[in-house]
Design a protein around this motif. Structure first.
Motif, PDB file in Angstrom:
ATOM      1  N   PHE A  21       2.061  -2.720  -5.549  1.00 23.18           N
ATOM      2  CA  PHE A  21       2.793  -3.128  -4.033  1.00 23.18           C
ATOM      3  C   PHE A  21       2.396  -4.039  -3.662  1.00 23.18           C
ATOM      4  O   PHE A  21       2.774  -5.197  -2.703  1.00 23.18           O
ATOM      5  CB  PHE A  21       3.308  -2.496  -3.058  1.00 23.18           C
ATOM      6  N   CYS A  22       1.216  -5.511  -3.946  1.00 18.94           N
ATOM      7  CA  CYS A  22       0.437  -6.093  -3.538  1.00 18.94           C
ATOM      8  C   CYS A  22       0.513  -7.198  -5.028  1.00 18.94           C
ATOM      9  O   CYS A  22      -0.260  -6.767  -5.704  1.00 18.94           O
ATOM     10  CB  CYS A  22      -0.468  -5.935  -2.334  1.00 18.94           C
ATOM     11  N   GLY A  23      -0.498  -8.457  -4.976  1.00 23.57           N
ATOM     12  CA  GLY A  23      -0.525  -9.020  -5.921  1.00 23.57           C
ATOM     13  C   GLY A  23      -2.266  -8.912  -6.115  1.00 23.57           C
ATOM     14  O   GLY A  23      -2.928  -9.210  -7.180  1.00 23.57           O
ATOM     15  N   CYS A  24      -2.842  -8.584  -5.161  1.00 21.97           N
ATOM     16  CA  CYS A  24      -4.272  -7.825  -5.179  1.00 21.97           C
ATOM     17  C   CYS A  24      -4.943  -8.077  -6.626  1.00 21.97           C
ATOM     18  O   CYS A  24      -4.341  -6.667  -7.542  1.00 21.97           O
ATOM     19  CB  CYS A  24      -5.458  -7.302  -4.222  1.00 21.97           C
ATOM     20  N   SER A  25      -5.474  -7.481  -7.016  1.00 20.75           N
ATOM     21  CA  SER A  25      -6.180  -7.871  -8.552  1.00 20.75           C
ATOM     22  C   SER A  25      -7.114  -6.431  -8.429  1.00 20.75           C
ATOM     23  O   SER A  25      -7.517  -5.834  -7.446  1.00 20.75           O
ATOM     24  CB  SER A  25      -8.035  -8.747  -8.380  1.00 20.75           C
ATOM     25  N   ASN A  35     -11.203  -6.796  -2.872  1.00 22.87           N
ATOM     26  CA  ASN A  35      -9.325  -6.839  -3.723  1.00 22.87           C
ATOM     27  C   ASN A  35      -8.518  -6.626  -2.126  1.00 22.87           C
ATOM     28  O   ASN A  35      -7.750  -5.595  -2.719  1.00 22.87           O
ATOM     29  CB  ASN A  35      -9.682  -6.032  -4.510  1.00 22.87           C
ATOM     30  N   THR A  36      -8.711  -7.218  -1.344  1.00 25.79           N
ATOM     31  CA  THR A  36      -7.632  -6.897  -0.221  1.00 25.79           C
ATOM     32  C   THR A  36      -6.421  -7.252   0.649  1.00 25.79           C
ATOM     33  O   THR A  36      -7.155  -8.759   0.392  1.00 25.79           O
ATOM     34  CB  THR A  36      -8.352  -5.909   0.896  1.00 25.79           C
ATOM     35  N   CYS A  37      -5.573  -7.126   0.941  1.00 28.21           N
ATOM     36  CA  CYS A  37      -4.861  -7.964   1.295  1.00 28.21           C
ATOM     37  C   CYS A  37      -4.262  -7.180   3.207  1.00 28.21           C
ATOM     38  O   CYS A  37      -4.454  -6.049   2.794  1.00 28.21           O
ATOM     39  CB  CYS A  37      -3.652  -8.674   0.788  1.00 28.21           C
ATOM     40  N   PRO A  38      -2.981  -8.620   4.021  1.00 26.76           N
ATOM     41  CA  PRO A  38      -2.868  -7.436   4.234  1.00 26.76           C
ATOM     42  C   PRO A  38      -1.700  -6.155   4.274  1.00 26.76           C
ATOM     43  O   PRO A  38      -1.395  -5.156   5.145  1.00 26.76           O
ATOM     44  CB  PRO A  38      -1.424  -8.279   4.887  1.00 26.76           C
TER      45      PRO A  38
END
Ligand code: ADP
Ligand code: MG
Ligand code: ZN
Length: 473
Positions: A21-25, A35-38
């Protein structure tokens, strides 16, 4: 008197570059929380965006297991609190999974696949009791998974392992998942209950969570069957619960009472629209499906006329099957090639701890070696020696033949005079042979081999020795 009833749930990590559900590797082994984002750390106000490639791979999984792909499926929120789940819920498919009603064939029977659904993985906790702390790494949070749920059609630990190995092989063939079990890319929950043989109704089941090797699955199921049988024989009651396998003590331990679906307060995720998969998408994925293991095995038997056993070994990985097919392209004797790949190649790789992809002998050079053998340029003894040399030096078989002067003597007139000389030199043996001591035949063979330093074509010298001995009165 008891019959075991087993159903398996497999979590397989889909091989995408980025999270669901996000663009993290999704790259494994990065430093914690790199490899994290909000989105995957569950910050307020963020929105998930579904990864198209994850859906494509889930469709591929469904097609490879003969499931029916749903035209419309949906993502739900599975609510529970755990420190490795920062949102407080896991996005998963519950009421409407992406695929249903498939099956998978094991040796003697067909195991039904109830459903395949997509979901996100959680993060990883590391407990440090010495410091009284637990650490959380969210790199894995949001990694796309498919959960493949079997029907309770399995009746023994052996069948469970057969099913898992087959599923593992299919996921690797289709390249939807690397399926490295130690890395947790393919893990299994086993549900087990017992019932009196001949009765229809299922017993109360225990679920053993997170088994990450075939051996553990087998041992845990067998332990659980015994544990439950003991309880039932003593007129006790098995309780529905989640258990964990302890590989050090070889037993399962109770982890918690089994939660039911309603405990999770599932509801549709309002941040995600329903997932629509049209026929065009399915057709497109279908075209990317490789030949699957069973089909390949059947074809190997019919096309190359090799035994079923050979075909099974040779299709035990896609890489090995490709290697074999590349090797035999221009060879006449497929069975000889099969023996070489199964025994000599696999034996060598096993000793060296290498995979077929990193083999020092390529399919092309093995083919060249076997061609020399087919042409009678070398004999089997020479071929074995050349193979060893190929492994050590990666030189071509032709080069080694020349360097070591291993060309087989198959020139008949040359061999005839060698045989004649040997017969002349050994009148006693000739006489004994003529008087019925036929075992001496191998003596003459041995002499010729010695004379030619092992390079004589055994088929030709057998013929020559036979005729020459017959000619003597
Ligand atoms: P969950 O474990 O998430 O509640 P299900 O009820 O769908 O999910 O069952 C999960 C697995 O348990 C399935 O593989 C199913 O075949 C198996 N199963 C269900 N009931 C039994 C039973 N009585 N004995 C053994 N396995 C069972
Ligand atoms: Mg379960
Ligand atoms: Zn992220």
């Amino acid at each position: 008197m008891f019959e075991s009833v087993i159903g398996l749930e497999v979590h397989a990590q889909l091989k995408t570059k980025t999270k669901i559900f996000c663009g993290c590797s999704t790259k494994f082994g990065e430093s914690p929380n790199a490899n994290t984002c909000p989105v995957c750390t569950g910050m307020p106000g963020v929105l998930p965006v579904l990864n198209e490639q994850a859906v494509t791979l889930a469709i591929k999984t469904a097609l490879a297991t003969d499931c029916k792909v749903a035209e419309q499926s949906r993502f739900d929120r599975k609510n529970y609190f755990y420190p490795d789940l920062p949102k407080g819920y896991q996005i998963s498919q519950f009421a409407f999974p992406i695929a249903e009603h498939g099956f998978l064939d094991i040796e003697e029977k067909r195991i039904g696949i109830t459903r395949i659904h997509m979901e996100e993985d959680a993060g990883k906790l590391t407990h440090d009791p010495a410091r009284g702390k637990s650490l959380v790494d969210l790199n894995r949070a949001g990694t796309p998974l498919v959960e493949i749920v079997s029907e309770p059609d399995i009746r023994s630990a052996k069948e469970a392992v057969q099913y898992l190995k087959k599923l593992h092989l299919i996921l690797k063939y289709t390249d939807v998942c690397d399926a490295n079990m130690e890395m947790g890319q393919f893990r299994c929950d086993a549900n087990i209950s017992l019932r009196i043989k001949g009765t229809k109704e299922f017993g109360i089941r225990a679920e053993i969570k997170n088994l990450n090797s075939f051996k553990h699955v087998e041992k845990a199921i067998n332990y659980e069957i015994e544990r439950q049988a003991y309880i039932l024989e003593e007129k006790g009651k098995v309780i529905q619960e989640t258990r964990l396998w302890d590989p050090a003590k070889n037993k399962t331990n109770s982890m918690r009472g089994k939660e039911n679906a309603h405990d999770y307060r599932y509801f549709p995720d309002p941040d995600l629209v329903p997932l629509i998969v049209d026929d065009k998408w399915i057709e497109k994925v279908k075209k990317t499906l490789p030949e699957l293991p069973d089909a390949k095995k059947t074809r190997f038997v019919s096309e190359f006329n090799i035994p079923e056993y050979d075909a099974k070994v040779l299709t035990s990985s896609k890489e090995l099957a490709d290697f074999f097919e590349e090797t035999i392209k221009d060879l006449k004797d497929k069975k000889q090639a099969s023996n070489w790949v199964m025994t000599t190649m696999l034996g060598m790789l096993n000793t060296k701890g290498l995979s077929i992809d990193s083999s020092p002998v390529s399919a092309q050079s093995l083919a060249k070696l076997l061609k020399l053998l087919e042409d009678n340029t070398i004999n089997i003894k020479g071929a074995k020696a050349i193979f060893e040399e190929m492994v050590e030096t990666t030189k071509s078989p032709e080069t080694i033949v020349k360097e070591k002067n291993l060309e087989q003597v198959s020139n008949a007139s040359e061999l005839e005079s060698i045989v004649a000389a040997i017969i002349d030199k050994n009148p006693k043996e000739v006489e004994a042979y003529k008087n019925g001591k036929t075992k001496l035949f191998s003596f003459f063979m041995g002499q010729v081999m010695r004379e030619t330093k092992g390079k004589a074509d055994p088929k030709i010298i057998t013929e020559i020795i036979k005729t020459k001995l017959q000619d003597i009165n």
